[in-house]
Design an enzyme around this catalytic site. Structure first.
Site, PDB file in Angstrom:
ATOM      1  N   ASP A   1      34.647   6.884 -39.225  1.00  7.69           N
ATOM      2  CA  ASP A   1      34.533   8.278 -39.650  1.00  7.69           C
ATOM      3  C   ASP A   1      35.919   8.933 -39.732  1.00  7.69           C
ATOM      4  O   ASP A   1      36.757   8.724 -38.858  1.00  7.69           O
ATOM      5  CB  ASP A   1      33.674   9.025 -38.613  1.00  7.69           C
ATOM      6  CG  ASP A   1      33.508  10.491 -38.931  1.00  7.69           C
ATOM      7  OD1 ASP A   1      32.793  10.781 -39.893  1.00  7.69           O
ATOM      8  OD2 ASP A   1      34.106  11.331 -38.225  1.00  7.69           O
TER       9      ASP A   1
ATOM     10  N   GLU B   1      35.736   5.668 -44.138  1.00  3.18           N
ATOM     11  CA  GLU B   1      35.299   6.918 -44.752  1.00  3.18           C
ATOM     12  C   GLU B   1      36.569   7.698 -45.073  1.00  3.18           C
ATOM     13  O   GLU B   1      37.119   8.399 -44.222  1.00  3.18           O
ATOM     14  CB  GLU B   1      34.414   7.744 -43.810  1.00  3.18           C
ATOM     15  CG  GLU B   1      33.775   8.913 -44.534  1.00  3.18           C
ATOM     16  CD  GLU B   1      33.945  10.285 -43.880  1.00  3.18           C
ATOM     17  OE1 GLU B   1      33.548  11.274 -44.496  1.00  3.18           O
ATOM     18  OE2 GLU B   1      34.490  10.381 -42.766  1.00  3.18           O
TER      19      GLU B   1
HETATM   20  C1  NOJ Z   1      32.533  13.015 -41.562  1.00  7.02           C
HETATM   21  C2  NOJ Z   1      31.053  13.031 -41.338  1.00  7.02           C
HETATM   22  O1  NOJ Z   1      30.433  12.336 -42.403  1.00  7.02           O
HETATM   23  C3  NOJ Z   1      30.609  14.465 -41.256  1.00  7.02           C
HETATM   24  O2  NOJ Z   1      29.215  14.566 -41.198  1.00  7.02           O
HETATM   25  C4  NOJ Z   1      31.265  15.117 -40.076  1.00  7.02           C
HETATM   26  O3  NOJ Z   1      30.947  16.485 -40.036  1.00  7.02           O
HETATM   27  C5  NOJ Z   1      32.788  14.956 -40.146  1.00  7.02           C
HETATM   28  N1  NOJ Z   1      33.172  13.612 -40.422  1.00  7.02           N
HETATM   29  C6  NOJ Z   1      33.420  15.366 -38.851  1.00  7.02           C
HETATM   30  O4  NOJ Z   1      33.099  14.430 -37.873  1.00  7.02           O
END
Ligand code: NOJ
Length: 570
Positions: A216, A258
């Site tokens: 993430d 991501e």
């Molecule tokens: C990316 C995640 O997909 C999202 O849902 C989240 O709010 C942010 N990262 C912060 O962790």
């Protein structure tokens, strides 16, 4: 660390060990909270998910991506972690998680979990210790400063909720840096003890048997005075270090980036053969352009992005997706295109959040079956591995009256019964209400009723998944974008030489054609390498007109039609 090579698939009980399994997999994102409530407390749980693995296997899913299910105050859907090695009690226990892994593996299905390493919740004991004891072991675990004026060029990712990346802590009487919500302080990766702590977390879950991680917010680990804090060289160094551990001690497990960035920056998260980083990266550049093409009736944007030659290692795979648990992000398109997208897809301001659109796939496409099929036909034919978002396979709707991204995180709709068959709880107790809008009411949109209709979206998607899986070219092949004389039509050939992998040793070429026009069209496609080739529809096997001796193909397509045609060279 060199590139991973292999010669043949190895079979372990319940799991085919192909080190590049992720290149041929269909992924399915499922939030534990949203899928199935096994104990009637109003929240989905691990036991509920286990009970639905048969459904996912039937659908053809090879790997699940689970957003965070760790201990958390749930102020950001679990991306605000309060303890990386505890499961939130309402979701279940570590034993149930182990059972999930075992039961998934028995079905040859992988489990990929989400790891938000960039930040924790402000409830995490590390942060509590850091704020109260600056000289203690956790004093330097977060990014503290006496001023909130450092790094003014770093963008604010949640502009609807935050106006600064700094927040003042009244206990430590200093500011801390946060890339997302102010309750999510960023970890300080310049501290080697933070590396050790997060690597312990990584090992904990790998030892438990998970098949990989979605990393993430991975571009944001480091900040610098010179850069914009996205994909800094030190961030890439850390990812390399993580990959070396995974390759050495846990071969066959994967890392997915991501990284919501421009194409070249996303590709950087694969690293190189010599210095590998992530096995996969989400294809953020392609995703919004699919939606743009559907409304502009022009394939130009997709042609441009797909024709761009981005050098990526041979083992790297894009994670292609239409929707996920976040807003449909419009950060990586020009302002002009962003405004067009808002006009088409978010005409009500309620549909917007931050720099994006908080709607589900079916509502974005106004429940048009033709568009849903076209979008999925593209998703399953583009280079990379497709990621589905739970509920989109039945065309679930959303609820824009709910706050933030909860609009598209409502309970899975299984049946027309109470709570859509998701839970036996009192409806008022559900973590979010089930969708009851006019068009998408759970009494009509649910798994049970779609199972009962042979022409339902669910059956259609299952069929496409199975056709895709019968042709390794889609996961493993190259892409060549072809010229057409109709700007509404996208045509490309996927080609796979059939060598050097444990599956499908037959060479294969598939010509994929998609029309974005809102009316029927005729098109001439230039396929110079395929002069005289015979074409067969991949779904029904029927023969199509052959490609001319001069390498031209004349086709007509119905409104938003598409073809997947096997090309047999002369
Ligand atoms: C990316 C995640 O997909 C999202 O849902 C989240 O709010 C942010 N990262 C912060 O962790």
């Amino acid at each position: 660390m060199g590139r991973v090579t292999f010669t043949a698939p190895i079979t372990l009980p319940g799991l085919t060990l192909d080190l590049q399994w992720y290149r041929r997999s269909v992924f399915y994102e499922v939030m534990v909270r949203s899928f199935y409530d096994s104990n009637g407390d109003g929240s989905g749980d691990l036991a509920g998910l286990i009970s639905r693995l048969d459904y996912l296997q039937w659908l053809g899913v090879d790997a699940l991506w689970l957003p965070p299910f760790f201990a958390s105050p749930l102020r950001d859907g679990g991306y605000d972690v309060a303890d990386y090695t505890q499961i939130l009690p309402e979701f279940g226990t570590l034993d149930e998680f182990r059972e999930l892994v075992t039961k998934a593996h028995e079905r040859n299905m992988r489990i990929v979990i989400d790891l938000p390493l960039n930040h924790t919740s402000d409830q995490h004991p590390w942060f509590q210790a850091s704020r109260s004891d600056p000289d203690g072991p956790y004093g330097d675990f977060y990014v503290w400063s006496d001023t909130d004026e450092k790094w003014p060029d770093i963008r604010i990712i949640f502009p609807d909720y935050e106006d600064s990346n700094w927040a003042f802590d009244s206990v430590r009487r200093q500011f801390y840096f946060h890339r997302f919500f102010s309750h999510q302080p960023d970890l300080n990766f310049t501290n080697p003890r933070v590396h050790e702590a997060v690597i312990d977390v990584v090992r904990f879950w790998l030892d438990l048997g998970v098949d990989g991680f979605r990393l993430d917010a991975i571009p944001y680990l480091y900040e610098s005075d010179e850069g914009n804090g996205e994909g800094e060289p030190e961030t890439h160094e850390f990812i390399k270090k993580l990959r070396a551990i995974v390759d050495r001690d846990y071969p066959g497990r994967i890392m997915i980036a991501e990284a919501n960035q421009w194409p070249r920056e996303v590709a950087a998260f694969f690293g190189t053969d010599e210095e590998p980083e992530c096995h996969m990266a989400f294809d953020f550049p392609v995703m919004p352009r699919i939606f743009y093409s559907l409304r502009s009736q022009s394939a130009d944007e997709l042609v441009a992005v797909l024709s761009e030659t981005t050098d990526v290692p041979s083992w790297a795979a894009w994670g292609v997706f239409l929707r996920n648990h976040d807003e449909l992000t419009l950060e990586m398109v020009s302002e002009e295109y962003r405004q067009a997208m808002y006009g088409w897809y978010a005409y009500d301001p309620r549909m917007r959040v931050n720099v994006g659109i908080r709607r589900r796939l079916a509502t974005l496409l106004d429940n048009s079956r033709a568009e849903l099929e076209l979008a999925h036909a593209l998703l399953f034919a583009l280079p990379g591995s497709p990621f589905l978002y739970y509920g989109d396979e039945i065309g679930m709707g959303d609820n824009i009256w709910l706050p933030d991204r909860d609009s598209s995180r409502t309970p899975m709709q299984w049946t027309p019964d109470r709570n859509a068959g998701f839970s036996s709880a009192d409806p008022g107790k559900l973590y979010l209400p089930v969708v009851q809008s006019l068009v998408y009411h759970y009494s009509q949109v649910n798994v049970e009723s779609q199972l009962a209709q042979s022409r339902s979206l669910l059956h259609w998607i299952r069929n496409v998944i199975h056709v895709r899986k019968a042709h390794p070219v889609f996961g493993l092949g190259s892409i060549e974008v072809l010229d057409t004389d109709n700007p509404a039509v996208l045509a490309f050939v996927r080609s796979y030489a059939g060598a050097g992998t444990p599956v499908g040793d037959q060479p294969e070429d598939v010509l994929c054609v998609f029309s974005f026009a809102h009316n029927p069209v005729a098109v001439t496609i230039d396929a110079p390498g395929f002069a005289g080739a015979e074409l067969f529809d991949l779904f029904g096997g029927h023969r199509f007109p052959s490609i001319d001796d001069d390498g031209r193909l004349h086709l007509t397509l119905g409104t938003q039609g598409f073809f997947w045609l096997k090309a047999v060279r002369r």
